[in-house]
Design a protein around this motif. Structure first.
Motif, PDB file in Angstrom:
ATOM      1  N   ARG A 237      16.827 -31.063  23.652  1.00  0.00           N
ATOM      2  CA  ARG A 237      16.699 -31.721  24.947  1.00  0.00           C
ATOM      3  C   ARG A 237      15.427 -31.270  25.630  1.00  0.00           C
ATOM      4  O   ARG A 237      15.169 -30.083  25.797  1.00  0.00           O
ATOM      5  CB  ARG A 237      17.905 -31.390  25.814  1.00  0.00           C
ATOM      6  CG  ARG A 237      17.716 -31.772  27.284  1.00  0.00           C
ATOM      7  CD  ARG A 237      18.886 -31.315  28.114  1.00  0.00           C
ATOM      8  NE  ARG A 237      18.577 -31.377  29.539  1.00  0.00           N
ATOM      9  CZ  ARG A 237      19.398 -30.982  30.498  1.00  0.00           C
ATOM     10  NH1 ARG A 237      20.581 -30.489  30.172  1.00  0.00           N
ATOM     11  NH2 ARG A 237      19.035 -31.076  31.769  1.00  0.00           N
ATOM     12  N   ASP A 238      14.637 -32.234  25.991  1.00  0.00           N
ATOM     13  CA  ASP A 238      13.456 -32.030  26.824  1.00  0.00           C
ATOM     14  C   ASP A 238      13.461 -33.228  27.758  1.00  0.00           C
ATOM     15  O   ASP A 238      14.516 -33.729  28.100  1.00  0.00           O
ATOM     16  CB  ASP A 238      12.196 -31.966  25.960  1.00  0.00           C
ATOM     17  CG  ASP A 238      11.043 -31.262  26.673  1.00  0.00           C
ATOM     18  OD1 ASP A 238      11.063 -31.217  27.912  1.00  0.00           O
ATOM     19  OD2 ASP A 238      10.127 -30.768  25.997  1.00  0.00           O
ATOM     20  N   VAL A 239      12.303 -33.693  28.180  1.00  0.00           N
ATOM     21  CA  VAL A 239      12.279 -34.958  28.904  1.00  0.00           C
ATOM     22  C   VAL A 239      12.791 -36.058  27.987  1.00  0.00           C
ATOM     23  O   VAL A 239      13.541 -36.946  28.393  1.00  0.00           O
ATOM     24  CB  VAL A 239      10.856 -35.259  29.409  1.00  0.00           C
ATOM     25  CG1 VAL A 239      10.804 -36.639  30.044  1.00  0.00           C
ATOM     26  CG2 VAL A 239      10.415 -34.193  30.413  1.00  0.00           C
ATOM     27  N   VAL A 240      12.398 -35.987  26.707  1.00  0.00           N
ATOM     28  CA  VAL A 240      12.925 -36.884  25.684  1.00  0.00           C
ATOM     29  C   VAL A 240      14.073 -36.189  24.972  1.00  0.00           C
ATOM     30  O   VAL A 240      13.967 -35.017  24.606  1.00  0.00           O
ATOM     31  CB  VAL A 240      11.822 -37.273  24.667  1.00  0.00           C
ATOM     32  CG1 VAL A 240      12.408 -38.074  23.520  1.00  0.00           C
ATOM     33  CG2 VAL A 240      10.719 -38.061  25.368  1.00  0.00           C
ATOM     34  N   ILE A 241      15.172 -36.891  24.781  1.00  0.00           N
ATOM     35  CA  ILE A 241      16.355 -36.322  24.138  1.00  0.00           C
ATOM     36  C   ILE A 241      16.391 -36.768  22.680  1.00  0.00           C
ATOM     37  O   ILE A 241      16.309 -37.965  22.382  1.00  0.00           O
ATOM     38  CB  ILE A 241      17.639 -36.765  24.856  1.00  0.00           C
ATOM     39  CG1 ILE A 241      17.630 -36.245  26.285  1.00  0.00           C
ATOM     40  CG2 ILE A 241      18.877 -36.291  24.108  1.00  0.00           C
ATOM     41  CD1 ILE A 241      18.757 -36.779  27.124  1.00  0.00           C
ATOM     42  N   THR A 242      16.511 -35.798  21.798  1.00  0.00           N
ATOM     43  CA  THR A 242      16.606 -36.075  20.365  1.00  0.00           C
ATOM     44  C   THR A 242      18.055 -35.905  19.923  1.00  0.00           C
ATOM     45  O   THR A 242      18.653 -34.842  20.121  1.00  0.00           O
ATOM     46  CB  THR A 242      15.707 -35.126  19.554  1.00  0.00           C
ATOM     47  OG1 THR A 242      14.358 -35.245  20.029  1.00  0.00           O
ATOM     48  CG2 THR A 242      15.762 -35.469  18.073  1.00  0.00           C
ATOM     49  N   SER A 243      18.617 -36.963  19.350  1.00  0.00           N
ATOM     50  CA  SER A 243      19.988 -36.938  18.848  1.00  0.00           C
ATOM     51  C   SER A 243      20.003 -37.356  17.396  1.00  0.00           C
ATOM     52  O   SER A 243      19.032 -37.935  16.886  1.00  0.00           O
ATOM     53  CB  SER A 243      20.886 -37.877  19.671  1.00  0.00           C
ATOM     54  OG  SER A 243      20.885 -37.512  21.032  1.00  0.00           O
ATOM     55  N   VAL A 244      21.106 -37.074  16.729  1.00  0.00           N
ATOM     56  CA  VAL A 244      21.240 -37.414  15.316  1.00  0.00           C
ATOM     57  C   VAL A 244      22.515 -38.224  15.127  1.00  0.00           C
ATOM     58  O   VAL A 244      23.620 -37.749  15.432  1.00  0.00           O
ATOM     59  CB  VAL A 244      21.287 -36.148  14.433  1.00  0.00           C
ATOM     60  CG1 VAL A 244      21.422 -36.534  12.957  1.00  0.00           C
ATOM     61  CG2 VAL A 244      20.039 -35.295  14.649  1.00  0.00           C
ATOM     62  N   VAL A 245      22.377 -39.437  14.631  1.00  0.00           N
ATOM     63  CA  VAL A 245      23.527 -40.280  14.320  1.00  0.00           C
ATOM     64  C   VAL A 245      24.216 -39.701  13.084  1.00  0.00           C
ATOM     65  O   VAL A 245      23.557 -39.395  12.095  1.00  0.00           O
ATOM     66  CB  VAL A 245      23.090 -41.735  14.052  1.00  0.00           C
ATOM     67  CG1 VAL A 245      24.293 -42.608  13.701  1.00  0.00           C
ATOM     68  CG2 VAL A 245      22.351 -42.295  15.266  1.00  0.00           C
ATOM     69  N   ASN A 246      25.536 -39.562  13.138  1.00  0.00           N
ATOM     70  CA  ASN A 246      26.238 -38.974  12.004  1.00  0.00           C
ATOM     71  C   ASN A 246      27.559 -39.685  11.722  1.00  0.00           C
ATOM     72  O   ASN A 246      27.995 -40.557  12.482  1.00  0.00           O
ATOM     73  CB  ASN A 246      26.469 -37.469  12.224  1.00  0.00           C
ATOM     74  CG  ASN A 246      27.368 -37.179  13.413  1.00  0.00           C
ATOM     75  OD1 ASN A 246      27.680 -38.059  14.215  1.00  0.00           O
ATOM     76  ND2 ASN A 246      27.809 -35.936  13.536  1.00  0.00           N
ATOM     77  N   ARG A 247      28.177 -39.287  10.630  1.00  0.00           N
ATOM     78  CA  ARG A 247      29.412 -39.922  10.163  1.00  0.00           C
ATOM     79  C   ARG A 247      30.541 -39.775  11.177  1.00  0.00           C
ATOM     80  O   ARG A 247      31.281 -40.726  11.438  1.00  0.00           O
ATOM     81  CB  ARG A 247      29.809 -39.283   8.827  1.00  0.00           C
ATOM     82  CG  ARG A 247      31.013 -39.878   8.124  1.00  0.00           C
ATOM     83  CD  ARG A 247      31.097 -39.265   6.732  1.00  0.00           C
ATOM     84  NE  ARG A 247      32.224 -39.752   5.970  1.00  0.00           N
ATOM     85  CZ  ARG A 247      33.390 -39.120   5.865  1.00  0.00           C
ATOM     86  NH1 ARG A 247      33.568 -37.952   6.488  1.00  0.00           N
ATOM     87  NH2 ARG A 247      34.377 -39.623   5.137  1.00  0.00           N
ATOM     88  N   ARG A 248      30.690 -38.584  11.745  1.00  0.00           N
ATOM     89  CA  ARG A 248      31.744 -38.355  12.722  1.00  0.00           C
ATOM     90  C   ARG A 248      31.548 -39.217  13.959  1.00  0.00           C
ATOM     91  O   ARG A 248      32.510 -39.740  14.531  1.00  0.00           O
ATOM     92  CB  ARG A 248      31.771 -36.868  13.115  1.00  0.00           C
ATOM     93  CG  ARG A 248      32.798 -36.544  14.201  1.00  0.00           C
ATOM     94  CD  ARG A 248      34.216 -36.665  13.688  1.00  0.00           C
ATOM     95  NE  ARG A 248      35.194 -36.567  14.761  1.00  0.00           N
ATOM     96  CZ  ARG A 248      35.824 -37.593  15.311  1.00  0.00           C
ATOM     97  NH1 ARG A 248      35.591 -38.830  14.870  1.00  0.00           N
ATOM     98  NH2 ARG A 248      36.694 -37.424  16.271  1.00  0.00           N
ATOM     99  N   GLY A 249      30.287 -39.383  14.369  1.00  0.00           N
ATOM    100  CA  GLY A 249      30.018 -40.199  15.537  1.00  0.00           C
ATOM    101  C   GLY A 249      30.379 -41.656  15.326  1.00  0.00           C
ATOM    102  O   GLY A 249      30.947 -42.307  16.207  1.00  0.00           O
ATOM    103  N   VAL A 250      30.057 -42.190  14.152  1.00  0.00           N
ATOM    104  CA  VAL A 250      30.408 -43.579  13.841  1.00  0.00           C
ATOM    105  C   VAL A 250      31.930 -43.726  13.794  1.00  0.00           C
ATOM    106  O   VAL A 250      32.484 -44.731  14.244  1.00  0.00           O
ATOM    107  CB  VAL A 250      29.760 -44.012  12.510  1.00  0.00           C
ATOM    108  CG1 VAL A 250      30.263 -45.385  12.078  1.00  0.00           C
ATOM    109  CG2 VAL A 250      28.240 -44.045  12.658  1.00  0.00           C
ATOM    110  N   ALA A 251      32.623 -42.710  13.268  1.00  0.00           N
ATOM    111  CA  ALA A 251      34.086 -42.739  13.252  1.00  0.00           C
ATOM    112  C   ALA A 251      34.638 -42.740  14.678  1.00  0.00           C
ATOM    113  O   ALA A 251      35.634 -43.420  14.964  1.00  0.00           O
ATOM    114  CB  ALA A 251      34.627 -41.549  12.474  1.00  0.00           C
TER     115      ALA A 251
END
Length: 401
Positions: A237-251
Motif C-alpha cells: 500500500r502506497d498512494v497506489v495499492i497493489t493487490s493480487v487476484v487469487n483462487r480464494r478471492g474468486v471463490a
C-alpha cells in the motif's frame, strides 16, 4: 506561502482498508471485543497516518479513531468473536469522497472536541483561513480559550486542537509543516462546500498485469474497488495499492453470488488492458473446484421397516421431497419442509413422530386465565356525579308546575 498540493488522505484510506478487510473475511476480536493488534498492524501496513507529530496523533490514535468511526456509523458490527461489515456499507459506498470525508470530519468534531461551545468557534476560525495561511495549534487553543466560548483549560484545549487538526491533515485538508498546519486549496474549498478534486477525477478502471497483480489509484470508484478487494489480497500500500487476484478471492466472489461470467465481465470492463490469457484461463478454471464439497441442511426420515419405506417412496406426493436414500429404512428430506411432509404422511394414514417435538396439550399448559366479574366491570365504569345530576322527566314536570 501557498502549498503546492494537499497531503494524501491516508486516514480515509485506513477506514477503507479496515472495511475491505472485514468485507473479505470476518475480522477476529479479542475477548474484550477489540480488533486484534496484529490484524490492525497488517491492515494498516504502509499507512502514513501518525507519521507527523506522533506525540499528538499516533498510530494508536488512528486505530481508536478508525474503529470508533466505523462502529459509531454502524458500518461494522462487533460480535462475540469477530467484526463484520453491515448493510450500511452499501449506502456508504454510494457517497462521493467529499461526502465521506464530510461525515468523518463531523464525527471527529464531536469525538475529539466534544461540545458545541468548542466546535462552533473552532470550525468558524478554520473555515475563514485563506489558502496558504498557517497556524500553531497551541496558539489557536489560547485564542479560543480567551476570545470564544470554547470550554476547558488552555492545556486541555491545546491537546484536543492538536488531535483535531492532525485528523484534518490526514484527511487531506490541512498540510503539516514544521509544527504548523497550513490551509490547502482542497481544504479551503471543502470548508466552503466545494467538492474535493478527487471526485472530479473519479475512474472505474485499474491495471491488471499477467502476474495477477492489480494496480489501483485512490481515484478508483469505491464500488469497483471493493469488488476487486473481494477477489484479491493486498500486497502493498502506497498512494497506489497493489493487490493480487487469487483462487480464494474468486471463490469468495462465487460465495457472494457472482457467476463465472460476471467475474470475467468485471475484469473485462474495468481492466485498462485486455485480460491476459493466463488470467482468463485461471478465472474460468478456479471456480470449478467451488462446490466440490457442499453443505445442505437436511433431516433424517427413519422408518420402522423397509416395506413402509418402500411404500412412502412410491407415493407421488413424496417424489419431490426425497433428497437421498441412505439405507433401506433411512432417507434424507429438506430440513425446512419436514412439517409439510408430516402433513402429507398423516393424510395418507401414517402416524409420523417428530423427534424432540410434541404437540402441546392446551389443557395442561400451566397458563393462567385472567377473569373479570360484573361487579368489577361496573365499579370501573360507574359515574356517580352524572347519576346525581341527572333530572328525571317526572321530576322536571313537578318543578315546572
Amino acid at each position: 506561502e501557498q502549498p503546492a498540493s494537499s497531503p494524501f488522505p491516508s486516514l480515509m484510506e485506513d477506514m477503507i482498508a479496515l472495511l475491505a478487510a472485514a468485507y473479505r473475511e470476518p475480522v477476529p476480536l479479542t475477548q474484550k471485543k477489540h480488533i486484534r493488534r496484529n490484524v490492525l498492524e497488517k491492515t494498516f501496513a504502509g499507512s502514513l497516518t501518525g507519521k507527523d507529530a506522533p506525540e499528538h496523533f499516533s498510530a494508536e490514535h488512528r486505530d481508536s479513531f478508525v474503529t470508533g468511526y466505523l462502529n459509531a456509523r454502524n458500518l461494522m458490527h462487533l460480535g462475540d468473536r469477530s467484526a463484520t461489515v453491515t448493510p450500511a456499507l452499501d449506502g456508504w459506498l454510494g457517497l462521493s469522497m467529499t461526502e465521506r470525508i464530510q461525515d468523518a470530519v463531523s464525527f471527529a468534531l464531536m469525538d475529539v472536541l466534544g461540545d458545541i461551545q468548542t466546535i462552533v468557534p473552532f470550525a468558524g476560525v478554520i473555515s475563514e483561513l485563506p489558502i496558504g495561511a498557517s497556524f500553531e495549534p497551541s496558539v489557536l487553543a489560547k485564542f479560543l480559550h480567551e476570545r470564544t466560548t470554547a470550554s476547558g483549560s488552555v492545556s486541555r484545549l491545546a491537546g484536543r486542537i492538536w488531535q483535531m487538526t492532525s485528523i484534518l491533515n490526514y484527511l487531506g485538508l490541512l498540510l503539516y509543516r514544521e509544527g504548523r498546519f497550513v490551509m490547502t486549496g482542497a481544504g479551503s474549498g471543502f470548508f466552503h462546500g466545494e467538492p474535493l478534486p478527487i471526485d472530479k477525477n473519479n475512474a472505474d478502471q485499474f491495471t491488471l498485469q499477467p502476474n495477477f497483480e492489480t494496480l489501483a489509484g485512490p481515484e478508483l470508484d469505491l464500488r469497483t474497488r471493493f469488488t476487486l478487494e473481494l477477489m484479491s489480497y493486498r500486497k502493498s500500500r502506497d498512494v497506489v495499492i497493489t493487490s493480487v487476484v487469487n483462487r480464494r478471492g474468486v471463490a469468495r466472489a462465487r460465495e457472494r453470488g457472482m457467476s463465472v461470467g460476471q467475474i470475467m465481465s468485471f475484469f473485462e470492463t474495468h481492466s485498462r488492458t485486455p485480460v491476459p490469457q493466463n488470467i482468463r484461463f485461471s478465472i474460468e478454471n478456479w471456480p470449478k473446484a467451488y462446490g466440490s464439497i457442499r453443505f445442505e441442511p437436511v433431516m433424517l426420515m427413519r422408518f420402522h421397516d423397509p416395506s413402509m419405506c418402500e411404500s412412502v417412496l412410491h407415493m407421488p406426493e413424496m417424489k419431490h421431497y426425497i433428497r437421498e436414500r441412505l439405507s433401506d429404512t433411512i432417507v434424507t428430506i429438506p430440513a425446512d419442509r419436514f412439517r409439510v411432509i408430516a402433513d402429507i404422511l398423516r393424510k395418507a394414514g401414517f402416524l409420523p413422530e417428530i423427534t424432540g417435538e410434541n404437540e402441546p396439550d392446551p389443557a395442561n399448559s400451566g397458563e393462567s386465565f385472567q377473569n373479570f366479574s360484573i361487579h368489577e366491570m361496573l365499579s370501573e365504569h360507574t359515574l356517580p356525579e352524572t347519576a346525581g345530576n341527572f333530572v328525571f322527566p317526572e321530576k322536571a314536570a313537578e318543578e315546572t308546575s
